[in-house]
Write an enzyme that holds these catalytic residues in place. Structure first.
Site, PDB file in Angstrom:
ATOM      1  N   ARG A 174       0.861  -1.188   0.000  1.00 23.85           N
ATOM      2  CA  ARG A 174       0.000   0.000   0.000  1.00 23.85           C
ATOM      3  C   ARG A 174       0.892   1.232   0.000  1.00 23.85           C
ATOM      4  NH1 ARG A 174      -5.063   2.011   3.642  1.00 23.85           N
ATOM      5  NH2 ARG A 174      -6.047   0.597   2.179  1.00 23.85           N
ATOM      6  N   HIS A 179      -7.521   0.948  -6.203  1.00 23.64           N
ATOM      7  CA  HIS A 179      -7.718   0.192  -4.959  1.00 23.64           C
ATOM      8  C   HIS A 179      -8.482  -1.093  -5.322  1.00 23.64           C
ATOM      9  CE1 HIS A 179      -7.895  -0.707  -0.849  1.00 23.64           C
ATOM     10  NE2 HIS A 179      -8.721   0.208  -0.392  1.00 23.64           N
ATOM     11  N   GLN A 186     -10.445  -3.503  -2.797  1.00 14.53           N
ATOM     12  CA  GLN A 186     -11.689  -2.883  -2.309  1.00 14.53           C
ATOM     13  C   GLN A 186     -12.854  -3.222  -3.239  1.00 14.53           C
ATOM     14  OE1 GLN A 186     -12.222  -0.661   0.505  1.00 14.53           O
ATOM     15  NE2 GLN A 186     -14.330  -1.097  -0.073  1.00 14.53           N
ATOM     16  N   ASP A 230     -16.681   8.400  -1.088  1.00 10.95           N
ATOM     17  CA  ASP A 230     -15.404   8.218  -0.396  1.00 10.95           C
ATOM     18  C   ASP A 230     -15.005   9.583   0.167  1.00 10.95           C
ATOM     19  OD1 ASP A 230     -12.917   7.320   0.459  1.00 10.95           O
ATOM     20  OD2 ASP A 230     -12.018   7.228  -1.537  1.00 10.95           O
ATOM     21  N   ARG A 267     -14.148  -7.273   2.776  1.00 10.91           N
ATOM     22  CA  ARG A 267     -12.741  -7.081   2.409  1.00 10.91           C
ATOM     23  C   ARG A 267     -11.938  -8.338   2.727  1.00 10.91           C
ATOM     24  NH1 ARG A 267     -10.409  -2.336   2.241  1.00 10.91           N
ATOM     25  NH2 ARG A 267      -8.949  -3.499   0.962  1.00 10.91           N
TER      26      ARG A 267
HETATM   27  N1   CP Z   1     -11.163   0.829   2.792  1.00  9.91           N
HETATM   28  C1   CP Z   1      -9.886   0.735   3.184  1.00  9.91           C
HETATM   29  O1   CP Z   1      -8.978   0.452   2.401  1.00  9.91           O
HETATM   30  O2   CP Z   1      -9.695   0.961   4.494  1.00  9.91           O
HETATM   31  P1   CP Z   1      -8.289   1.072   5.257  1.00  9.91           P
HETATM   32  O3   CP Z   1      -7.642   2.363   4.778  1.00  9.91           O
HETATM   33  O4   CP Z   1      -8.622   1.101   6.703  1.00  9.91           O
HETATM   34  O5   CP Z   1      -7.450  -0.107   4.868  1.00  9.91           O
HETATM   35  N1  NVA Z   2      -9.406   7.487  -1.351  1.00  6.79           N
HETATM   36  C1  NVA Z   2      -9.034   7.045  -0.033  1.00  6.79           C
HETATM   37  C2  NVA Z   2      -9.382   5.602   0.152  1.00  6.79           C
HETATM   38  C3  NVA Z   2      -9.113   5.065   1.525  1.00  6.79           C
HETATM   39  C4  NVA Z   2      -9.442   3.613   1.655  1.00  6.79           C
HETATM   40  C5  NVA Z   2      -7.559   7.293   0.192  1.00  6.79           C
HETATM   41  O1  NVA Z   2      -6.758   7.001  -0.706  1.00  6.79           O
HETATM   42  O2  NVA Z   2      -7.207   7.808   1.248  1.00  6.79           O
END
Ligand code: CP
Ligand code: NVA
Length: 330
Positions: A108, A135, A138, A231, A317
């Site tokens: 990540r 992502h 997700q 989001d 998830r």
């Molecule tokens: N939705 C999601 O990716 O959540 P986190 O940032 O907590 O992993």
């Molecule tokens: N768009 C958000 C998603 C978090 C799961 C970010 O990148 O922070």
């Protein structure tokens, strides 16, 4: 039909066919059944995975950890700043080292090119746990949640409200195109997905009998919607001083009771989380103090409503990430 995804990376959904995504969703349902019936499924006993996080996480990290352990694997978590990567050691060298010790690597972080570079050098499957562009894990959870509610995906209208050009908006557009769902990005022009990706998705959508629409008009965009998705307005890695501008740009796209009422009667609300639906967070409280906004991308009453499936989505998830790891490692 079972698909052989062994040895594959999971970097973005554009790399997968509709049939392969279908296979991963069906596998996720099977893993969910095993988990809920407490049936042991330590199919990857003796393997080891490493989770490389350059940004914070609750759901993604915990999903990989629990799913990895349920499958019988050893799991190492490297938090933001605790590995040598980027500071003392190149991405390429880090990937080559981790690939010698682990059977799979989750990453990540920032640019999509970083996760691609890890994948090009690791020699083991690499899974994208979120980049600035995409992502993908997700999306499997979202599609599973949609299917659990409607019994199918094809032909549904899915609307992403707000910062539609972020990693989640981009990825939702891709999975909709791949799985035959009509996708609407509803937000200001400035925050739309990039034209090149929109064109690519329109081509894919054509093959799967669905559409991709971009609109600034909330009434038109959300009419007859089956799924309303949003989001946060400022993603991880974006500067703090952007909040003020984003709030004024995106306030008209907040998911309110009126927005839900304009959608289909049985429409559901989804959010990848975390969400600013009240002031019970440090950032939420700070924004309320500075700008007088007490709920951001979604109204608290929508978030807490029966139509909101966000916690089923969060649970999913774990089941879907388990399917991705199993399919690519087995
Ligand atoms: N939705 C999601 O990716 O959540 P986190 O940032 O907590 O992993
Ligand atoms: N768009 C958000 C998603 C978090 C799961 C970010 O990148 O922070």
């Amino acid at each position: 039909m079972p698909k052989n995804l062994q040895g594959r990376n999971f970097l973005k959904l554009l790399d997968f066919t509709s049939d392969e995504i279908r296979y991963l969703l069906d596998l996720s349902k099977e893993f969910k059944r095993l988990k809920l019936t407490r049936t042991p499924h330590r199919y990857l006993e003796g393997r080891n995975i490493v989770l490389l996080f350059e940004k914070t996480s609750t759901r993604t990290r915990c999903s990989f950890e629990v799913a990895g352990r349920d499958l019988g694997m050893g799991v190492t978590y490297l938090d933001p700043g605790s590995s040598q990567m980027g500071k003392k050691e190149s991405i390429e060298d880090t990937a080559r080292v981790l690939g010698r010790m682990y059977d799979g690597i989750e990453y990540r972080g920032f640019a999509q090119s970083i996760v691609e570079e890890i994948a090009n050098n690791a020699g083991v499957p690499v899974w994208n746990g979120l980049t600035t562009d995409f992502h993908p894990t997700q999306m499997l959870a979202d599609a599973l949640t949609i299917e659990e509610n409607f019994g199918h995906l094809k032909g549904l209208k899915v609307v992403f409200m707000g910062d539609a050009g972020n990693n989640v908006g981009n990825s939702l557009m891709v999975i909709c195109a791949k799985m035959g769902m009509n996708f609407v990005a509803c937000g200001p022009k400035e925050q739309m997905p990039k034209a090149e990706l929109v064109e690519q998705c329109r081509e894919i959508a054509k093959e799967n009998g669905c559409t991709i629409t971009l609109t600034e008009d909330v009434k038109e965009g959300t009419a007859n919607a089956d799924v309303i998705y949003t989001d946060i307005w400022v993603s991880m890695g974006e500067p703090d001083d952007i909040w003020e501008k984003r709030i004024s740009l995106l306030e008209p796209y907040r998911v309110t009771k009126e927005v839900m009422a304009n959608a289909n009667e049985n429409a559901i609300f989804l959010h990848c989380l975390p969400s600013f639906h009240d002031t019970n967070t440090t950032i939420g409280a700070d924004i309320a103090k500075k700008f007088g906004v007490t709920e951001m991308e979604v109204a608290d009453e929508v978030f807490e409503s029966k139509q909101s499936k966000v916690f089923d989505e969060a649970e999913n998830r774990m089941h879907t990430i388990k399917a991705v790891m199993y399919a690519t490692l087995k």
